[in-house]
Enzyme design. Structure first.
Site, short mmCIF file in Angstrom:
data_model
loop_
_atom_site.label_atom_id
_atom_site.label_comp_id
_atom_site.label_asym_id
_atom_site.label_seq_id
_atom_site.Cartn_x
_atom_site.Cartn_y
_atom_site.Cartn_z
N ARG A 140 7.01 6.26 0.27
CA ARG A 140 5.57 6.47 0.19
C ARG A 140 5.02 6.47 1.61
O ARG A 140 4.75 5.41 2.17
CB ARG A 140 4.92 5.35 -0.65
N HIS A 186 -0.88 3.12 -0.33
CA HIS A 186 -0.78 3.15 -1.79
C HIS A 186 -1.87 4.04 -2.39
O HIS A 186 -1.62 4.88 -3.23
CB HIS A 186 -0.91 1.73 -2.36
N TYR A 213 0.97 -4.95 5.76
CA TYR A 213 2.25 -5.36 5.17
C TYR A 213 3.46 -4.53 5.56
O TYR A 213 4.57 -4.85 5.16
CB TYR A 213 2.15 -5.42 3.64
C1 LIG Z 1 0.36 -2.99 -15.72
C2 LIG Z 1 -0.22 -2.79 -14.36
N1 LIG Z 1 -0.22 -3.78 -13.47
C3 LIG Z 1 -0.77 -3.65 -12.26
C4 LIG Z 1 -1.33 -2.47 -11.88
C5 LIG Z 1 -1.95 -2.32 -10.48
N2 LIG Z 1 -1.12 -1.40 -9.68
C6 LIG Z 1 -1.40 -0.09 -9.64
S1 LIG Z 1 -0.19 0.77 -8.83
C7 LIG Z 1 0.67 -0.64 -8.49
C8 LIG Z 1 1.99 -0.51 -7.76
C9 LIG Z 1 2.91 0.41 -8.51
O1 LIG Z 1 4.11 0.57 -7.84
P1 LIG Z 1 5.18 1.63 -8.29
O2 LIG Z 1 5.48 1.45 -9.75
O3 LIG Z 1 6.31 1.53 -7.36
O4 LIG Z 1 4.46 3.04 -8.18
P2 LIG Z 1 3.88 3.75 -6.87
O5 LIG Z 1 2.46 3.31 -6.73
O6 LIG Z 1 4.73 3.35 -5.73
O7 LIG Z 1 3.95 5.20 -7.16
C10 LIG Z 1 0.02 -1.75 -8.99
C11 LIG Z 1 0.50 -3.14 -8.86
C12 LIG Z 1 -1.33 -1.43 -12.83
N3 LIG Z 1 -1.86 -0.25 -12.56
N4 LIG Z 1 -0.77 -1.60 -14.05
#
Ligand SMILES: Cc1ncc(C[n+]2csc(CCOP(=O)(O)OP(=O)(O)O)c2C)c(N)n1
Ligand SMILES: Cc1ncc(C[n+]2csc(CCOP(=O)(O)OP(=O)(O)O)c2C)c(N)n1
Ligand SMILES: [Mg+2]
Ligand SMILES: [Mg+2]
Lengths: 345, 338, 345, 338
Positions: free
Chosen positions: C245, C249, C258
């Protein structure tokens, strides 16, 4: 590899264990078996509304619990760990109280026993073990947590989340799966994709061990090793003890609807208690006279617990309100008065 | 009265300009410093300091054993809190957003809320769940939910939702020091609004509401971000000579039945305002409670101004969903003209 | 094995794919890149309240989505699959509407697109893919479901439950993990116990494949193979595409808190689009003139979508009430009247 | 009136002796037979026929593609239902017990309830969640919970709880045929009670309550197993010349505000009875709704007789927790003497 069918090894050995330990294993298993029989009788007599038998799983439970140290470790059970509780030293009248429905979690002291409350949420307590274990490491102490769960529970999200947390935090926890091949009416083939719970551990970067759950010596060894690893700070282990649920899921169940009695009979014959008894004698750890004495003692102990639980007083209705909060609220105090005026009468 | 005097006497800091996000951060700092058993953890609460920076700097100050990130799994976060509590810790987990408390509901309802009960007091759960809550920030789906009715309905939980920085500070101290599990719902829409506050030790007992604006003609009952909205309504109504009392409920469990009754038996009219959908929302409980206590005093049925019974909507529809000043004013008018 | 660091292979090849396909991959990736850039600009201008970039993940998304058949398959996205949507043929003004917060799920037709609504619950849609796939088999049809999820999502219980269901039911589903090495502020090391998402598949008894997520040709091949397997009735596959990424985010994030910018820079240099462009030329699938034309076309398409979404009408407030139920209720009709009288004014 | 006539005219079967467990089984049989898209699945619903035998014989009759067991994971069961619905099926999942719906709450609230909304009608969710519910059978922990307030508060869900075999049959037909997601809460305590019933096609629209006993002095409002208890109360009260109306709410979302208002504006008094804890229970909504509609007609505040705000207790304490006949009678007395 333990036998996935009852056609497996006909005998086990305890030569690698001390006589004291194997005698203790036998004594607990014998007591658990007798208490289980008493419990089924109590259910038939209407003293227990229902009961979940541990018959056939005594080796898996007693040997694993015996590998834990009740002075510093902590055990997180499900609803089917009577034999483990007994071996771990839990006060058994208080334990059996859960089956008389006197109090859901049981009436033993969870903190003093270092044995969690009876927990009916399949998979639910597994993350608690991880939290406890992480807490132990944070404090720099060397206790180990052990979480019991079933083959059915392995399907729950909580079990996966717990294993992943344990791996990430390097938590001193033993995941102990009693694979009794049935989750109520659903057999392993339609429950556990890939066919092996212990194989899941590799995906979390820690060891997974498959052990013959009807072989007390093997279960003890595998668990002791996992506990030692955890205590050394080397992280979690998943132990899968392959066994069989020879009784119905609970006294309310009707297994004739979903499984073959012949299979059950074959597994009943591969009884962990019979196997251990023979191994004890073969190893020269005990003789018939000693075992007869143990059997008699077990019988008496089972009767004592049976009588204790059958005659234990029912909790007073006011207990409804006693432990909801540590710091009570006005509203609940008001409801308690309502109860007193309108229900207690 | 004695309450007011005691409050004034409490050891206070001088007034400082703080947002609620900062005030909660200060409270967590105090708690981590005063009690070595307090642990702060959750998704992204460490180096990042949380998506709302509520835990900003805490890991740096207290180390990554006291303040740490977890993997992304809400149920395990709460399950871990249970195990930590059983091992003598005082966990302060965060779930990142209201809508992501749902994956953890089983652990919250079936485990956290009843472990003390199940074990007859042998395994207390001094857990404070920090939950950024409610709407008003035009966020993505699941980032604007109001779960208070669910929590308040769950035996064994206490629930609190502060409405301003000063109160947020004291209530956080109170929540974490409590030996019961508390769900601490942080109104996201109020995180950034700075105002002069005195950081006070808690003085009111758990379950006490507060009158943020006294008035005579009707009582507006609210919590979280809706308190501020009600104050605005009261100011507008005052221009028309209508004198509204605004009661900040704060504690959503236990509810301050006496405080509510005292206010409404004076004003004889009540409007309860919340963001959650109408049906089976906490407003129903407030209305039922007020009616039970003040039946003979009430001049009109308690009015409820709430979100609609629809999923929390996206950006441009958000202001159409949330109780508007106009809707509250109309409810006030309805109750006055009843 | 793909490179876990950006120090991996410096070039990729598309010799094994057809010129048409590789040109299409390039075109979609190029368009996605431009649209992503436009989206970030729209966020800066205040048109989007926030945006989650797909930059650096275009190969993983476009190549995997291109291996699916929009006429019979079904894709279940998260909130970060803009490039996949584009490659799969989703109407992109409707897709981008989610980022303008016009409607949470987006404004494209989910049924016609055979591309699920934008879903913000991490892990939540993964079991949907399994259900869809099981339904496909029950009907005897040959469609395949593909579920996108992130490395962070792999920690959620739902993802485990879904994989176990898929294994037990032999469902025709592809689990496609874009491991971009970060879940918001948490890196793989503190997220994925054992260090590998694809290694989890073995525990469920189906293949897990780790592929270089910045290598469009490799991603296409791995996904196409998984899709073919599923279509043949041989069950699920887990594909892990290792990528990075490179952006925050979301536009609300502050990654300086971080992670090391140097690492990000190195990964930016290993750009999937640059890699594919070079491979196309090397394979003789296209020349500079063709690519220049594609670039121009992509640019125009990105601008068209940008203008479309920027000027799309806001939904009418009454839409609040329109889709709550198929069969409306009196109570909701009453609330709609309240809205009309008190809000619409 | 026309309603009554239509009902009578509906294609009926002759009266048979059936328990509710059998009546629901019959309804599922009809549904599986009439619509090839209906699928029944969950933990142990296949060969075993469910722990309450509600799906008894269905797998045998319709095959294991229409009626099948799943692994033990509630969230995936509901998530699978979503995917099946998106693929054109009409899923009828079972979650084995009320307390084990909690692990699936995220899928229910965040996915099932709002997928039609999220997709603006492109992905309807004609899912009927069968949930053995409520207490009264001295079962283990988590087997006696009442989740109706949570479900009723969730936009996008419809919620129904039958009180007798005949109604259970019609309501099941209605729930499964509906294109909206319905939570069908089966009162376990009433599963085995056999009574002569006519199996009727549904005639009342979704959201209609029914008067199971007309009366003049006060309205008892209940659902599930508490309806029968209220009928007993009414019979006892009749001996003292108190004539109670018993209203079976049935649909807990949408609520029959008009039916409630019609009854209470006649009787001028209402007592709502439920098993769930008091605070933020659905009784609060009923009380608020009745008060809003009948404020001038009410002679007393709506009385709530409910479970206490404590976790559902084990065996011997169960009868002390659940609303007793005495407690309901006392509430009737309170409202009459107010
Ligand atoms: C069930 C849930 N918990 C927390 C969140 C908050 N949140 C949104 S994206 C994220 C990180 C997701 O990481 P990843 O699965 O690696 O996907 P990426 O964003 O890297 O594409 C978090 C903690 C959420 N959307 N859904
Ligand atoms: C979360 C949850 N879902 C469902 C149940 C109902 N239930 C009780 S035991 C059981 C089967 C458990 O199987 P397994 O984990 O293998 O344990 P075993 O009973 O064989 O010891 C089920 C489905 C439950 N107690 N908890
Ligand atoms: Mg089992
Ligand atoms: Mg990621």
């Amino acid at each position: 590899m333990p036998p996935h069918t009852s056609a497996g090894r006909e005998s086990i050995t305890v030569d690698h264990l001390s006589p004291d330990l194997t005698r203790a294993l036998y004594r607990h298993m014998r007591t658990a078996r007798d208490l289980d029989t008493e419990a089924i009788a109590l259910q038939r007599q209407g003293v227990f509304p229902a009961y979940v038998s541990v018959r056939g799983q005594e080796a898996a439970q007693v040997a694993s619990a015996s590998a834990m140290d009740p002075a510093r470790d902590f055990v997180f059970p499900t609803y089917r760990e009577m034999a483990a509780a007994l071996a771990y030293g839990v006060e058994m009248v208080g334990y059996m109280a859960t089956h008389r429905a006197l109090w859901h979690g049981g009436l033993y002291d969870v903190a003093a026993s270092r044995f969690g409350a009876v927990n009916a949420v399949v998979g639910g307590p597994v993350p608690h073990a991880v939290g406890w274990a992480v807490g132990e490491r944070l404090r720099g102490d060397d206790g180990v947590a052990l979480a019991y769960f079933g083959d059915g529970a392995s399907s729950e999200g909580d079990v996966h989340e717990a294993m992943n947390f344990a791996g990430v935090f390097g938590a001193p926890v033993v995941f102990f799966c009693q694979n009794n091949q049935w989750a109520l009416s659903v057999p392993n083939e339609r429950q556990v994709a890939g066919g092996s719970v212990s194989a899941r551990a590799a995906g979390y970067g820690f060891p997974g061990v498959l052990v013959d759950g009807n072989d007390a010596g093997a279960v003890y060894e595998a668990t002791a090793e996992a506990v030692a690893r955890a205590r050394r700070g080397e992280g979690p282990t998943l132990v899968e003890a392959l066994t069989y649920r020879v009784e119905p899921h609970s006294t309310s169940d009707d297994p004739g609807r979903y499984r073959d009695e012949a299979e059950v009979r074959r597994w009943r014959e591969r009884d962990p208690l019979t196997l251990l008894r023979a191994a004890l004698l073969a190893a020269g750890h005990a003789d018939e006279a000693h075992l007869a004495e143990v059997d008699a003692r077990a019988r008496r102990e089972a009767e004592r617990v049976r009588d204790g639980v059958a005659t234990a007083p029912e909790p007073d209705g006011s207990e409804l309100f006693t432990h909801v909060f540590r710091e009570n609220t006005k509203e609940l105090a008001r409801q308690r008065r309502t109860w007193q005026e309108e229900v207690e009468l | 009265m004695t309450e007011l005097i005691e409050r004034a006497a409490a050891a206070d800091t001088p007034a400082v300009e703080l947002s609620m996000q900062q005030a909660i951060n200060r409270a967590l700092r105090v708690l981590l410093a005063e009690d070595p058993d307090v642990l702060v953890f959750g998704e992204d609460v460490g180096a990042l300091g949380g998506v709302f920076r509520v835990t900003d700097g805490l890991q740096e100050e207290f180390g990554d054993k006291r303040v740490f990130d977890t993997p992304l799994a809400e149920s395990a976060i709460m399950g871990m809190a249970v195990g930590l509590a059983m091992n003598g810790w005082r966990p302060v987990p965060e779930l990142q957003f209201d809508g992501f408390a749902y994956p953890a509901i089983d652990q919250i309802v079936n485990q956290v809320a009843r472990m003390n009960y199940r074990t007859r007091g042998a395994a207390p759960m001094p857990i404070t769940l920090r939950l950024p809550s409610f709407g008003g920030i035009q966020a993505p789906e699941h980032h604007g939910e109001s779960l208070e009715a669910l929590f308040a309905h769950t035996p064994g939980l206490k629930v609190v939702a502060p409405s301003d920085p000063g109160d947020a500070y004291s209530l956080m101290l109170q929540a974490v020091r409590s030996d019961d599990p508390v769900v601490y719902m942080e109104p996201k829409a109020r995180y950034w609004d700075r105002r002069p506050v005195r950081l006070r030790e808690p003085s009111d007992p758990i379950g006490t509401s507060r009158i943020v604006r006294p008035g005579r003609h009707a009582t507006l009952v609210a919590w979280g971000a809706m308190v501020q909205r009600c104050v605005q309504v009261a100011e507008l109504a005052a221009e028309d000579g209508v004198d509204l009392e605004v009661l900040d409920l704060r504690w959503l469990k236990p509810l301050d039945a006496e405080g509510l009754a005292a206010s409404v038996s004076r004003t004889r009219r009540a409007v309860v305002v919340h963001e959650a959908p109408l049906t089976a929302g906490l407003g129903a409980e407030v209305a039922a409670l007020v009616t039970e206590h003040c039946f003979r005093d009430l001049s009109a049925p308690v009015q409820r101004v709430t979100g609609f019974d629809v999923p929390y909507p996206a950006g441009p529809l958000e202001p159409q969903y949330l109780p508007t000043i106009d809707r509250v004013l109309l409810a006030v008018q309805r109750t006055l003209e009843y």
